[in-house]
Design an enzyme around this catalytic site. Structure first.
Site, PDB file in Angstrom:
ATOM      1  N   GLU A 188       2.817  -4.436  -9.243  1.00 54.40           N
ATOM      2  CA  GLU A 188       2.647  -4.665  -7.669  1.00 54.40           C
ATOM      3  C   GLU A 188       4.458  -5.021  -7.964  1.00 54.40           C
ATOM      4  OE1 GLU A 188       1.376  -5.575  -4.893  1.00 54.40           O
ATOM      5  OE2 GLU A 188      -0.598  -5.031  -5.011  1.00 54.40           O
TER       6      GLU A 188
ATOM      7  N   HIS B 126       3.117  -0.769  -5.300  1.00 58.68           N
ATOM      8  CA  HIS B 126       2.597  -1.615  -4.210  1.00 58.68           C
ATOM      9  C   HIS B 126       3.386  -2.753  -4.183  1.00 58.68           C
ATOM     10  CE1 HIS B 126      -1.153  -0.519  -2.868  1.00 58.68           C
ATOM     11  NE2 HIS B 126      -1.191   0.448  -3.754  1.00 58.68           N
TER      12      HIS B 126
ATOM     13  N   HIS C 218       0.691   0.928   1.533  1.00 60.48           N
ATOM     14  CA  HIS C 218       1.225  -0.833   2.159  1.00 60.48           C
ATOM     15  C   HIS C 218       2.362   0.189   2.892  1.00 60.48           C
ATOM     16  CE1 HIS C 218      -3.004  -2.348   0.114  1.00 60.48           C
ATOM     17  NE2 HIS C 218      -2.653  -1.655   0.814  1.00 60.48           N
TER      18      HIS C 218
ATOM     19  N   GLU D  72       5.358  -2.338   2.350  1.00 57.73           N
ATOM     20  CA  GLU D  72       5.929  -2.422   0.837  1.00 57.73           C
ATOM     21  C   GLU D  72       6.856  -1.596   0.207  1.00 57.73           C
ATOM     22  OE1 GLU D  72       1.376  -4.115   0.364  1.00 57.73           O
ATOM     23  OE2 GLU D  72       2.222  -2.622  -1.212  1.00 57.73           O
TER      24      GLU D  72
HETATM   25  N1  3K0 Z   1      -0.523  -4.795  -2.731  1.00 58.42           N
HETATM   26  S1  3K0 Z   1      -1.826  -5.799  -2.399  1.00 58.42           S
HETATM   27  O1  3K0 Z   1      -2.095  -5.215  -0.917  1.00 58.42           O
HETATM   28  O2  3K0 Z   1      -0.475  -7.423  -1.859  1.00 58.42           O
HETATM   29  N2  3K0 Z   1      -2.645  -5.776  -3.471  1.00 58.42           N
HETATM   30  C1  3K0 Z   1      -2.763  -4.812  -3.721  1.00 58.42           C
HETATM   31  C2  3K0 Z   1      -4.253  -4.703  -5.290  1.00 58.42           C
HETATM   32  C3  3K0 Z   1      -4.383  -3.239  -5.246  1.00 58.42           C
HETATM   33  C4  3K0 Z   1      -5.925  -3.904  -6.698  1.00 58.42           C
HETATM   34  O3  3K0 Z   1      -6.071  -5.038  -6.626  1.00 58.42           O
HETATM   35  O4  3K0 Z   1      -5.964  -2.933  -7.073  1.00 58.42           O
HETATM   36  C5  3K0 Z   1      -4.402  -4.747  -2.387  1.00 58.42           C
HETATM   37  O5  3K0 Z   1      -4.814  -5.788  -2.409  1.00 58.42           O
HETATM   38  O6  3K0 Z   1      -4.568  -3.390  -2.031  1.00 58.42           O
HETATM   39 ZN    ZN Z   2       0.477  -3.045  -1.455  1.00 59.02          ZN
END
Ligand code: 3K0
Ligand code: ZN
Length: 324
Positions: free
Chosen positions: A277, A204, A69, A72
């Site tokens: 995260e 992330h 992302h 990030e």
């Molecule tokens: N980094 S983020 O986008 O806020 N959270 C990740 C969480 C990843 C996951 O739950 O596997 C996502 O939604 O891809």
């Molecule tokens: Zn992310």
């Protein structure tokens, strides 16, 4: 870039320079390779860290993925910190020396360089998440790389089919060149029918969590995840969380996702893997854009947790007392 919201963060050109500097300073244990190209043609880089680095030895391999992302950016700083930790520490710190000798470590410092560069190209952050690939029939570009992986892609309401959504899954699995390149790299680590990569972390931000598969279902145990395999992920996740103070949980406990790297690495390649995260815990801490003054503290915070994963990479199931 002409402007830069916070020069303390490492842009793509600077990252290439850091990689070249690390490899030049430690040519016997660090090597850089280009595993493919982004949509806009930037090299997707892999840094391998191991003794006899130019030889593919029969050792457990560990994969670290950064910046799926774009916004990030702290995850790219995490890659830079790991590169320096594992090379500068070699020969001095006995634990690091043994891990670099007995593992083959792959760091992919930025798998979405187009998105990262777009996000930091102006004088203020652009809050961009996806890659920069155009979407046919839409004025909104970008696929969410972490919804474009091929395992249970689009199965379960954990992504969007709308190109303008920030969780757009793309028109097909691996339609994003960046996902295809990384998936091909991982598939390429199958040697003699055996996947050499045993464990992985996909970095992330934010929320200070350690997440493990599956994301596409709330079930712990399900098709493709036995009780032992789940317990191994949970125990290793908790073991790492003790070291960095993040909250360990199954990724679907956060929200359901489908087409994530977590689910593909485990579901398709049987790689025990986690999503970190990173800092901050909440928007109050700066959300996706904490000041670069936190970089040293918040990357060093993960050293012990990462070393614990490297410790268990020979046999992750050891953590629940199994040989498996
Ligand atoms: N980094 S983020 O986008 O806020 N959270 C990740 C969480 C990843 C996951 O739950 O596997 C996502 O939604 O891809
Ligand atoms: Zn992310």
């Amino acid at each position: 870039p002409l402007a830069d919201p916070d020069p303390g963060y490492t842009g793509y050109a600077e990252l290439v320079g850091v990689i070249d500097e690390v490899v030049a300073a430690h040519p016997d244990i660090a090597a850089r390779s280009v595993i493919g190209r982004s949509h806009e043609g930037r090299d997707l880089l892999a840094v391998k860290i191991s003794d006899n680095v130019d030889v593919d030895e029969d050792q457990p391999e560990v994969l670290f993925v950064h910046a799926q992302h774009a916004r990030e950016h702290l995850t790219v700083e995490m890659a830079v910190h790991l590169m320096r930790l594992l090379t500068d520490g070699y020969g001095g710190d006995p634990r690091i020396t043994d891990l670099v000798d007995d593992r083959e470590i792959w760091i992919l410092p930025n798998v979405n360089p187009d998105g990262s560069e777009y996000d930091m190209a102006g004088s203020t952050w652009r809050n961009w998440r996806k890659n920069r690939q155009p979407n046919e029939g839409s004025s909104s570009p970008g696929t969410d790389l972490n919804r474009n992986w091929a395992y249970e892609w689009g199965c379960c309401g954990g992504s969007s089919g709308n190109p303008s959504s920030i969780t757009y899954r793309g028109p097909a699995p691996e339609s994003a060149p960046e996902v295809r390149v990384v998936a091909d790299f991982v598939r390429g680590r199958v040697v003699g029918g055996e996947q050499q990569i045993t464990t992985a972390i996909d970095f992330h931000t934010y929320s200070e969590l350690i997440l493990w598969p599956f994301g596409h279902t709330y079930d712990d145990v399900t098709n493709g995840m036995t009780r032992e395999e789940y317990d191994t992920h949970a125990a290793l996740g908790e073991h790492m969380a003790e070291a960095n103070g993040y909250t360990p949980q199954q990724s679907s406990d956060l929200y359901v996702t489908d087409g994530s790297i977590n689910d593909w690495l485990w579901g398709d390649q049987r790689i025990v893997n986690f999503t970190y995260e990173m800092y901050p815990r909440s928007a109050a801490g700066g959300g996706f854009y904490p000041p670069s003054s936190v970089i040293e503290r918040e990357t060093a915070r993960n050293e012990e947790a990462v070393l614990r994963l490297l410790d268990y990479a020979d046999c992750p199931y050891r953590i629940i007392g199994e040989e498996a």
